[in-house]
Design a protein around this motif. Structure first.
Motif, PDB file in Angstrom:
ATOM      1  N   GLY A   7      37.587  45.725  38.277  1.00  0.00           N
ATOM      2  CA  GLY A   7      37.673  45.811  39.747  1.00  0.00           C
ATOM      3  C   GLY A   7      39.086  46.083  40.223  1.00  0.00           C
ATOM      4  O   GLY A   7      39.455  45.777  41.362  1.00  0.00           O
ATOM      5  N   GLY A  10      39.775  47.750  43.468  1.00  0.00           N
ATOM      6  CA  GLY A  10      39.206  47.084  44.649  1.00  0.00           C
ATOM      7  C   GLY A  10      40.195  46.128  45.311  1.00  0.00           C
ATOM      8  O   GLY A  10      41.372  46.034  44.925  1.00  0.00           O
ATOM      9  N   GLY A  50      35.633  53.499  32.247  1.00  0.00           N
ATOM     10  CA  GLY A  50      34.280  53.112  31.855  1.00  0.00           C
ATOM     11  C   GLY A  50      33.512  52.664  33.075  1.00  0.00           C
ATOM     12  O   GLY A  50      34.085  52.501  34.163  1.00  0.00           O
ATOM     13  N   LEU A  52      30.500  49.786  34.128  1.00  0.00           N
ATOM     14  CA  LEU A  52      29.731  48.641  33.616  1.00  0.00           C
ATOM     15  C   LEU A  52      28.228  48.891  33.651  1.00  0.00           C
ATOM     16  O   LEU A  52      27.477  48.204  32.974  1.00  0.00           O
ATOM     17  N   SER A 101      34.135  34.404  41.870  1.00  0.00           N
ATOM     18  CA  SER A 101      32.813  33.916  42.252  1.00  0.00           C
ATOM     19  C   SER A 101      32.848  33.539  43.737  1.00  0.00           C
ATOM     20  O   SER A 101      33.747  33.970  44.452  1.00  0.00           O
ATOM     21  N   THR A 111      25.164  35.229  48.707  1.00  0.00           N
ATOM     22  CA  THR A 111      25.339  35.739  47.341  1.00  0.00           C
ATOM     23  C   THR A 111      25.480  34.610  46.320  1.00  0.00           C
ATOM     24  O   THR A 111      25.667  34.883  45.130  1.00  0.00           O
ATOM     25  N   PHE A 137      36.180  36.402  52.775  1.00  0.00           N
ATOM     26  CA  PHE A 137      37.501  37.025  52.814  1.00  0.00           C
ATOM     27  C   PHE A 137      37.904  37.364  54.249  1.00  0.00           C
ATOM     28  O   PHE A 137      37.090  37.890  55.019  1.00  0.00           O
TER      29      PHE A 137
HETATM   30  N1  LIG Z   1      33.702  39.417  50.830  1.00  0.00           N
HETATM   31  C1  LIG Z   1      33.579  38.101  50.796  1.00  0.00           C
HETATM   32  O1  LIG Z   1      33.631  37.413  51.813  1.00  0.00           O
HETATM   33  C2  LIG Z   1      33.394  37.414  49.467  1.00  0.00           C
HETATM   34  C3  LIG Z   1      33.448  36.005  49.397  1.00  0.00           C
HETATM   35  C4  LIG Z   1      33.329  35.378  48.155  1.00  0.00           C
HETATM   36  C5  LIG Z   1      33.134  36.147  47.007  1.00  0.00           C
HETATM   37  N2  LIG Z   1      33.060  37.505  47.118  1.00  0.00           N
HETATM   38  C6  LIG Z   1      32.852  38.297  45.901  1.00  0.00           C
HETATM   39  O2  LIG Z   1      33.979  39.141  45.670  1.00  0.00           O
HETATM   40  C7  LIG Z   1      33.536  40.245  44.893  1.00  0.00           C
HETATM   41  C8  LIG Z   1      34.022  41.535  45.535  1.00  0.00           C
HETATM   42  O3  LIG Z   1      35.428  41.572  45.427  1.00  0.00           O
HETATM   43  P1  LIG Z   1      36.283  42.746  46.099  1.00  0.00           P
HETATM   44  O4  LIG Z   1      36.126  42.663  47.581  1.00  0.00           O
HETATM   45  O5  LIG Z   1      37.624  42.718  45.502  1.00  0.00           O
HETATM   46  O6  LIG Z   1      35.469  44.025  45.612  1.00  0.00           O
HETATM   47  P2  LIG Z   1      35.685  45.540  46.037  1.00  0.00           P
HETATM   48  O7  LIG Z   1      36.921  45.747  46.840  1.00  0.00           O
HETATM   49  O8  LIG Z   1      34.362  46.021  46.573  1.00  0.00           O
HETATM   50  O9  LIG Z   1      35.927  46.230  44.619  1.00  0.00           O
HETATM   51  C9  LIG Z   1      34.919  46.325  43.651  1.00  0.00           C
HETATM   52  C10 LIG Z   1      35.571  46.829  42.384  1.00  0.00           C
HETATM   53  O10 LIG Z   1      34.592  46.857  41.330  1.00  0.00           O
HETATM   54  C11 LIG Z   1      34.581  48.179  40.765  1.00  0.00           C
HETATM   55  N3  LIG Z   1      33.241  48.495  40.288  1.00  0.00           N
HETATM   56  C12 LIG Z   1      32.126  48.535  41.039  1.00  0.00           C
HETATM   57  N4  LIG Z   1      31.076  48.882  40.256  1.00  0.00           N
HETATM   58  C13 LIG Z   1      31.574  49.052  38.996  1.00  0.00           C
HETATM   59  C14 LIG Z   1      30.995  49.435  37.754  1.00  0.00           C
HETATM   60  N5  LIG Z   1      29.685  49.712  37.651  1.00  0.00           N
HETATM   61  N6  LIG Z   1      31.782  49.521  36.659  1.00  0.00           N
HETATM   62  C15 LIG Z   1      33.118  49.252  36.759  1.00  0.00           C
HETATM   63  N7  LIG Z   1      33.729  48.896  37.901  1.00  0.00           N
HETATM   64  C16 LIG Z   1      32.955  48.807  39.017  1.00  0.00           C
HETATM   65  C17 LIG Z   1      35.007  49.085  41.904  1.00  0.00           C
HETATM   66  O11 LIG Z   1      35.465  50.305  41.375  1.00  0.00           O
HETATM   67  P3  LIG Z   1      35.422  51.706  42.208  1.00  0.00           P
HETATM   68  O12 LIG Z   1      36.791  51.836  42.830  1.00  0.00           O
HETATM   69  O13 LIG Z   1      35.156  52.718  41.148  1.00  0.00           O
HETATM   70  O14 LIG Z   1      34.315  51.611  43.210  1.00  0.00           O
HETATM   71  C18 LIG Z   1      36.113  48.249  42.537  1.00  0.00           C
HETATM   72  O15 LIG Z   1      37.308  48.351  41.784  1.00  0.00           O
HETATM   73  C19 LIG Z   1      32.009  40.148  44.807  1.00  0.00           C
HETATM   74  O16 LIG Z   1      31.643  39.509  43.625  1.00  0.00           O
HETATM   75  C20 LIG Z   1      31.685  39.265  45.997  1.00  0.00           C
HETATM   76  O17 LIG Z   1      30.436  38.605  45.870  1.00  0.00           O
HETATM   77  C21 LIG Z   1      33.205  38.159  48.302  1.00  0.00           C
END
Ligand SMILES: NC(=O)c1ccc[n+]([C@@H]2O[C@H](COP(=O)([O-])OP(=O)(O)OC[C@H]3O[C@@H](n4cnc5c(N)ncnc54)[C@H](OP(=O)(O)O)[C@@H]3O)[C@@H](O)[C@H]2O)c1
Length: 283
Positions: A7, A10, A50, A52, A101, A111, A137
């Motif tokens: 990630g 991200g 890669g 996932l 998590s 979630t 967040f």
């Molecule tokens: N938002 C909230 O309020 C909140 C609260 C608690 C927990 N969370 C958790 O936080 C997490 C999300 O974190 P974030 O906001 O940092 O995520 P994000 O900004 O959406 O980034 C997701 C990352 O995962 C990569 N990715 C997605 N699918 C993939 C795959 N198939 N193979 C390899 N890499 C992949 C994406 O790559 P690309 O650049 O290629 O797309 C990106 O780097 C989730 O588990 C969510 O449940 C969120």
């Protein structure tokens, strides 16, 4: 020590990779796009390309000689990605997985059940773990940009309920300390921002940051679902978000902990500061 960040293109993963770089490490990143990784980190990381969903041999190659992993997975089936990565990590001799998590693992809201299954999969793999159970967040508020820019308005089904949103930098700081010190192995710190605020209070904070008042309007669960389905599609994701907003409204998500301070040694960042940093997004 060698670290591998998932990630890394991200929100949180990019900050963890940057913190590792700043500490003098040279992390590896597992990314779908080498171009995006190169744009973010230039040549300060080792890039493994890669996906996932279909890792093939890319995962085993990326895991070779790695000591610690930061793992971001998402979606209703994230358990499968958590399982694939943690079992491959165990086979490769990786000693520690830090998983992003959610606090909702404890409440079962939104979630929470997805991440609870993911945590179980990692426990089953036998690799040492730290589960970072984060509150919502602050950056979720970026989804308000259009309505704030267009109408000076935030609409939500959260009513006057409160939630202690956390700055993504605080999540990354906790994750990086966990990776580098190993002091939280086997633990699941619950991390939140410094205070629980209603969406109306956060809208007002953004209004102060941009120098224009931002109003708050309550909508029903059905309206919130319809608006969310427009961008997230019908189904599990939109359902999970509406569940979370209902829980906020019913004061089931107003937990505030001091784990960020305990782990990083400093106070968590305020929503006012996040709003000031991101003011240009709302103008
Ligand atoms: N938002 C909230 O309020 C909140 C609260 C608690 C927990 N969370 C958790 O936080 C997490 C999300 O974190 P974030 O906001 O940092 O995520 P994000 O900004 O959406 O980034 C997701 C990352 O995962 C990569 N990715 C997605 N699918 C993939 C795959 N198939 N193979 C390899 N890499 C992949 C994406 O790559 P690309 O650049 O290629 O797309 C990106 O780097 C989730 O588990 C969510 O449940 C969120």
């Amino acid at each position: 020590m060698r670290y591998l960040v998932f990630g890394a293109t991200g929100n949180v993963g990019s900050r963890v990779a940057q913190r590792l770089i700043n500490s003098g490490a040279r992390p590896s990143v597992f990314v779908r796009s080498a171009k995006r990784a190169k744009a973010l980190f230039d040549d300060q990381v080792d890039i493994h390309v890669g996906d996932l969903d279909n890792p093939g041999s890319s995962l085993a190659k990326a895991l070779a000689d790695v000591d610690g992993i930061f793992l971001v997975t998402d979606g209703p089936d994230l358990e499968e990605h958590d399982r694939v990565v943690s079992f491959a990590a165990r086979r490769a001799g990786v000693s520690h997985v830090v998983k992003l998590s959610t606090l909702d693992v404890r409440t079962g809201i939104g979630t929470g059940p997805w991440h609870a299954r993911g945590e179980d999969a990692i426990r089953e793999s036998g690799v040492a773990f730290t589960f970072i159970r984060s509150a919502g967040f602050m950056s979720n508020a970026l989804s308000w940009t259009q309505s704030i820019r267009g109408e000076g308005m935030v609409r939500s089904s959260t009513g006057v309920g409160k939630i202690a949103f956390i700055h993504p930098d605080d999540i990354a700081a906790v994750a990086t300390v966990s990776l580098m010190t190993r002091d939280y192995d086997g633990q699941a710190p619950v991390i939140t921002g410094p205070e629980a605020l209603s969406y109306g209070e956060m809208a007002a904070a953004i209004g102060r940051a941009i120098g224009n008042p931002v109003r708050f309007e309550e909508v029903t669960d059905a309206q919130a679902y319809a608006r969310t389905a427009e961008w997230a599609g019908e189904g599990a994701y939109a359902d999970a978000l509406v569940d979370i907003w209902r829980a906020v409204r019913e004061s089931r998500l107003d937990t505030v902990t001091d784990d960020v301070k305990q782990i990083t040694g400093r106070e968590p960042i305020s929503f006012n500061q996040w709003a000031a940093e991101n003011a240009s997004s709302f103008q």
